[in-house]
Design a protein around this motif. Structure first.
Motif, PDB file in Angstrom:
ATOM      1  N   LEU A  51      -5.859  39.601   8.299  1.00  0.00           N
ATOM      2  CA  LEU A  51      -4.863  39.939   9.322  1.00  0.00           C
ATOM      3  C   LEU A  51      -5.378  39.616  10.725  1.00  0.00           C
ATOM      4  O   LEU A  51      -4.628  39.139  11.579  1.00  0.00           O
ATOM      5  CB  LEU A  51      -4.484  41.411   9.222  1.00  0.00           C
ATOM      6  N   LEU A  52      -6.648  39.873  10.968  1.00  0.00           N
ATOM      7  CA  LEU A  52      -7.233  39.536  12.266  1.00  0.00           C
ATOM      8  C   LEU A  52      -7.221  38.031  12.517  1.00  0.00           C
ATOM      9  O   LEU A  52      -6.965  37.580  13.632  1.00  0.00           O
ATOM     10  CB  LEU A  52      -8.667  40.066  12.359  1.00  0.00           C
ATOM     11  N   VAL A  53      -7.491  37.259  11.470  1.00  0.00           N
ATOM     12  CA  VAL A  53      -7.481  35.803  11.616  1.00  0.00           C
ATOM     13  C   VAL A  53      -6.072  35.318  11.952  1.00  0.00           C
ATOM     14  O   VAL A  53      -5.892  34.473  12.832  1.00  0.00           O
ATOM     15  CB  VAL A  53      -8.033  35.113  10.345  1.00  0.00           C
ATOM     16  N   VAL A  54      -5.068  35.861  11.270  1.00  0.00           N
ATOM     17  CA  VAL A  54      -3.688  35.467  11.566  1.00  0.00           C
ATOM     18  C   VAL A  54      -3.339  35.824  13.014  1.00  0.00           C
ATOM     19  O   VAL A  54      -2.767  35.010  13.753  1.00  0.00           O
ATOM     20  CB  VAL A  54      -2.707  36.126  10.579  1.00  0.00           C
ATOM     21  N   GLY A  55      -3.682  37.028  13.436  1.00  0.00           N
ATOM     22  CA  GLY A  55      -3.425  37.428  14.818  1.00  0.00           C
ATOM     23  C   GLY A  55      -4.176  36.556  15.810  1.00  0.00           C
ATOM     24  O   GLY A  55      -3.640  36.178  16.858  1.00  0.00           O
ATOM     25  N   PHE A  56      -5.409  36.208  15.477  1.00  0.00           N
ATOM     26  CA  PHE A  56      -6.217  35.340  16.327  1.00  0.00           C
ATOM     27  C   PHE A  56      -5.544  33.981  16.492  1.00  0.00           C
ATOM     28  O   PHE A  56      -5.435  33.446  17.600  1.00  0.00           O
ATOM     29  CB  PHE A  56      -7.608  35.190  15.713  1.00  0.00           C
ATOM     30  N   TYR A  57      -5.079  33.418  15.352  1.00  0.00           N
ATOM     31  CA  TYR A  57      -4.372  32.130  15.413  1.00  0.00           C
ATOM     32  C   TYR A  57      -3.107  32.232  16.258  1.00  0.00           C
ATOM     33  O   TYR A  57      -2.843  31.363  17.092  1.00  0.00           O
ATOM     34  CB  TYR A  57      -3.997  31.645  14.019  1.00  0.00           C
ATOM     35  N   LEU A  58      -2.323  33.257  16.033  1.00  0.00           N
ATOM     36  CA  LEU A  58      -1.065  33.386  16.772  1.00  0.00           C
ATOM     37  C   LEU A  58      -1.299  33.498  18.267  1.00  0.00           C
ATOM     38  O   LEU A  58      -0.644  32.816  19.065  1.00  0.00           O
ATOM     39  CB  LEU A  58      -0.277  34.595  16.261  1.00  0.00           C
ATOM     40  N   ILE A  59      -2.235  34.341  18.658  1.00  0.00           N
ATOM     41  CA  ILE A  59      -2.504  34.525  20.088  1.00  0.00           C
ATOM     42  C   ILE A  59      -3.078  33.254  20.707  1.00  0.00           C
ATOM     43  O   ILE A  59      -2.596  32.767  21.733  1.00  0.00           O
ATOM     44  CB  ILE A  59      -3.456  35.720  20.314  1.00  0.00           C
ATOM     45  N   ASN A  60      -4.099  32.714  20.087  1.00  0.00           N
ATOM     46  CA  ASN A  60      -4.799  31.595  20.719  1.00  0.00           C
ATOM     47  C   ASN A  60      -4.051  30.273  20.611  1.00  0.00           C
ATOM     48  O   ASN A  60      -4.033  29.499  21.571  1.00  0.00           O
ATOM     49  CB  ASN A  60      -6.210  31.478  20.160  1.00  0.00           C
ATOM     50  N   LEU A  61      -3.434  29.986  19.478  1.00  0.00           N
ATOM     51  CA  LEU A  61      -2.656  28.757  19.388  1.00  0.00           C
ATOM     52  C   LEU A  61      -1.404  28.859  20.256  1.00  0.00           C
ATOM     53  O   LEU A  61      -0.955  27.857  20.828  1.00  0.00           O
ATOM     54  CB  LEU A  61      -2.313  28.427  17.941  1.00  0.00           C
ATOM     55  N   GLY A  62      -0.846  30.053  20.371  1.00  0.00           N
ATOM     56  CA  GLY A  62       0.259  30.250  21.302  1.00  0.00           C
ATOM     57  C   GLY A  62      -0.173  29.986  22.724  1.00  0.00           C
ATOM     58  O   GLY A  62       0.535  29.324  23.496  1.00  0.00           O
ATOM     59  N   PHE A  63      -1.341  30.479  23.087  1.00  0.00           N
ATOM     60  CA  PHE A  63      -1.855  30.213  24.432  1.00  0.00           C
ATOM     61  C   PHE A  63      -2.115  28.728  24.639  1.00  0.00           C
ATOM     62  O   PHE A  63      -1.784  28.171  25.689  1.00  0.00           O
ATOM     63  CB  PHE A  63      -3.133  31.019  24.689  1.00  0.00           C
ATOM     64  N   HIS A  99     -12.292  37.423  21.305  1.00  0.00           N
ATOM     65  CA  HIS A  99     -13.368  37.777  20.372  1.00  0.00           C
ATOM     66  C   HIS A  99     -14.107  39.042  20.815  1.00  0.00           C
ATOM     67  O   HIS A  99     -14.312  39.961  20.018  1.00  0.00           O
ATOM     68  CB  HIS A  99     -14.349  36.614  20.258  1.00  0.00           C
ATOM     69  N   LEU A 100     -14.490  39.103  22.084  1.00  0.00           N
ATOM     70  CA  LEU A 100     -15.216  40.281  22.567  1.00  0.00           C
ATOM     71  C   LEU A 100     -14.358  41.538  22.517  1.00  0.00           C
ATOM     72  O   LEU A 100     -14.871  42.628  22.236  1.00  0.00           O
ATOM     73  CB  LEU A 100     -15.726  40.035  23.989  1.00  0.00           C
ATOM     74  N   THR A 101     -13.069  41.395  22.738  1.00  0.00           N
ATOM     75  CA  THR A 101     -12.171  42.547  22.625  1.00  0.00           C
ATOM     76  C   THR A 101     -12.133  43.053  21.194  1.00  0.00           C
ATOM     77  O   THR A 101     -12.206  44.267  20.959  1.00  0.00           O
ATOM     78  CB  THR A 101     -10.754  42.162  23.108  1.00  0.00           C
ATOM     79  N   ASN A 102     -12.043  42.144  20.224  1.00  0.00           N
ATOM     80  CA  ASN A 102     -12.069  42.549  18.812  1.00  0.00           C
ATOM     81  C   ASN A 102     -13.377  43.267  18.468  1.00  0.00           C
ATOM     82  O   ASN A 102     -13.366  44.304  17.807  1.00  0.00           O
ATOM     83  CB  ASN A 102     -11.903  41.339  17.891  1.00  0.00           C
ATOM     84  N   VAL A 103     -14.492  42.704  18.897  1.00  0.00           N
ATOM     85  CA  VAL A 103     -15.790  43.322  18.609  1.00  0.00           C
ATOM     86  C   VAL A 103     -15.875  44.701  19.246  1.00  0.00           C
ATOM     87  O   VAL A 103     -16.338  45.661  18.619  1.00  0.00           O
ATOM     88  CB  VAL A 103     -16.943  42.410  19.082  1.00  0.00           C
ATOM     89  N   TRP A 104     -15.417  44.838  20.483  1.00  0.00           N
ATOM     90  CA  TRP A 104     -15.470  46.124  21.172  1.00  0.00           C
ATOM     91  C   TRP A 104     -14.619  47.174  20.449  1.00  0.00           C
ATOM     92  O   TRP A 104     -15.058  48.308  20.252  1.00  0.00           O
ATOM     93  CB  TRP A 104     -15.000  45.946  22.615  1.00  0.00           C
ATOM     94  N   ILE A 105     -13.411  46.792  20.053  1.00  0.00           N
ATOM     95  CA  ILE A 105     -12.523  47.728  19.353  1.00  0.00           C
ATOM     96  C   ILE A 105     -13.142  48.173  18.035  1.00  0.00           C
ATOM     97  O   ILE A 105     -13.179  49.362  17.728  1.00  0.00           O
ATOM     98  CB  ILE A 105     -11.133  47.104  19.140  1.00  0.00           C
ATOM     99  N   PHE A 106     -13.638  47.229  17.258  1.00  0.00           N
ATOM    100  CA  PHE A 106     -14.208  47.607  15.970  1.00  0.00           C
ATOM    101  C   PHE A 106     -15.525  48.350  16.108  1.00  0.00           C
ATOM    102  O   PHE A 106     -15.857  49.187  15.271  1.00  0.00           O
ATOM    103  CB  PHE A 106     -14.334  46.393  15.049  1.00  0.00           C
ATOM    104  N   ASN A 107     -16.261  48.105  17.172  1.00  0.00           N
ATOM    105  CA  ASN A 107     -17.460  48.901  17.409  1.00  0.00           C
ATOM    106  C   ASN A 107     -17.087  50.343  17.723  1.00  0.00           C
ATOM    107  O   ASN A 107     -17.763  51.275  17.279  1.00  0.00           O
ATOM    108  CB  ASN A 107     -18.286  48.295  18.540  1.00  0.00           C
ATOM    109  N   LYS A 108     -15.999  50.542  18.489  1.00  0.00           N
ATOM    110  CA  LYS A 108     -15.523  51.907  18.762  1.00  0.00           C
ATOM    111  C   LYS A 108     -15.102  52.590  17.457  1.00  0.00           C
ATOM    112  O   LYS A 108     -15.411  53.766  17.239  1.00  0.00           O
ATOM    113  CB  LYS A 108     -14.337  51.888  19.738  1.00  0.00           C
TER     114      LYS A 108
END
Length: 143
Positions: A51-63, A99-108
Motif C-alpha cells: 500500500l505504501l508503494v502504491v501511495g508513493f507511486y501515486l504521489i510522486n508520479l503525479g508530481f 521518504h523521510l516523512t514515511n520513515v518518521w511516521i513509522f518510527n513514531k
C-alpha cells in the motif's frame, strides 16, 4: 523536434524510472523495518508495504507529471540541461521528503508500540494489594 519537447521526453525518461527505482528500493529495504513495527506480523507488514508503494507511486508520479510543464520555451541545448537540472533536482527533493516523512511516521508508530509493550507486565499479577493509609503505615512501622 522542438527543444522543449526534447526536454519533456528526457525529463520523463529520467524521472519515471528514478521514481520506480526509489519505490522498489524503499519497499525491499523497508520490509524488515515494517515487520518490526508490526511485531513480526510479516503478512500485515507486506500488505502495508504494498500500500505504501502504491501511495508513493501515486504521489510522486503525479508530481512528476504535474511538474512536466515548463514556464518558458527551451531554445538550445544549454536550456535543455538547465531545465532538466531544475526539474530533476526538485523531483529528487520531493522523493526524499516523502521518504523521510514515511520513515518518521513509522518510527513514531514503532516507538509507541514499544512503549506500550513496556508498560504491560510480562505476567499478570497474582493478587491485588489493598492501599495502606498513613495511619496504618505509621502503626505498622512504629512511627
Amino acid at each position: 523536434m522542438d527543444m522543449t519537447v526534447t526536454t519533456y521526453l528526457v525529463y520523463l525518461l529520467i524521472a519515471v524510472p528514478l521514481t520506480i527505482w526509489v519505490a522498489r528500493t524503499l519497499s525491499r529495504n523497508g520490509r524488515i523495518f515494517l515487520v518490526d513495527v508490526f511485531h513480526g506480523n510479516a503478512d500485515f507488514a507486506d500488505a502495508v508495504n504494498r500500500l505504501l508503494v502504491v501511495g508513493f507511486y501515486l504521489i510522486n508520479l503525479g508530481f512528476v507529471t504535474l511538474f512536466l510543464r515548463s514556464g518558458s520555451p527551451v531554445l538550445d541545448a544549454s536550456g535543455v540541461f538547465e531545465q532538466l537540472s531544475v526539474k530533476l533536482g526538485i523531483v529528487m527533493l520531493v522523493l526524499g521528503v516523502v521518504h523521510l516523512t514515511n520513515v518518521w511516521i513509522f518510527n513514531k508508530i514503532r516507538t509507541r508500540s514499544r512503549l506500550d509493550s513496556m508498560t504491560r507486565p510480562p505476567v499478570p499479577p497474582n493478587d491485588n494489594i489493598q492501599p495502606v493509609t498513613m495511619t496504618e503505615q505509621a502503626a505498622r512501622y512504629g512511627y
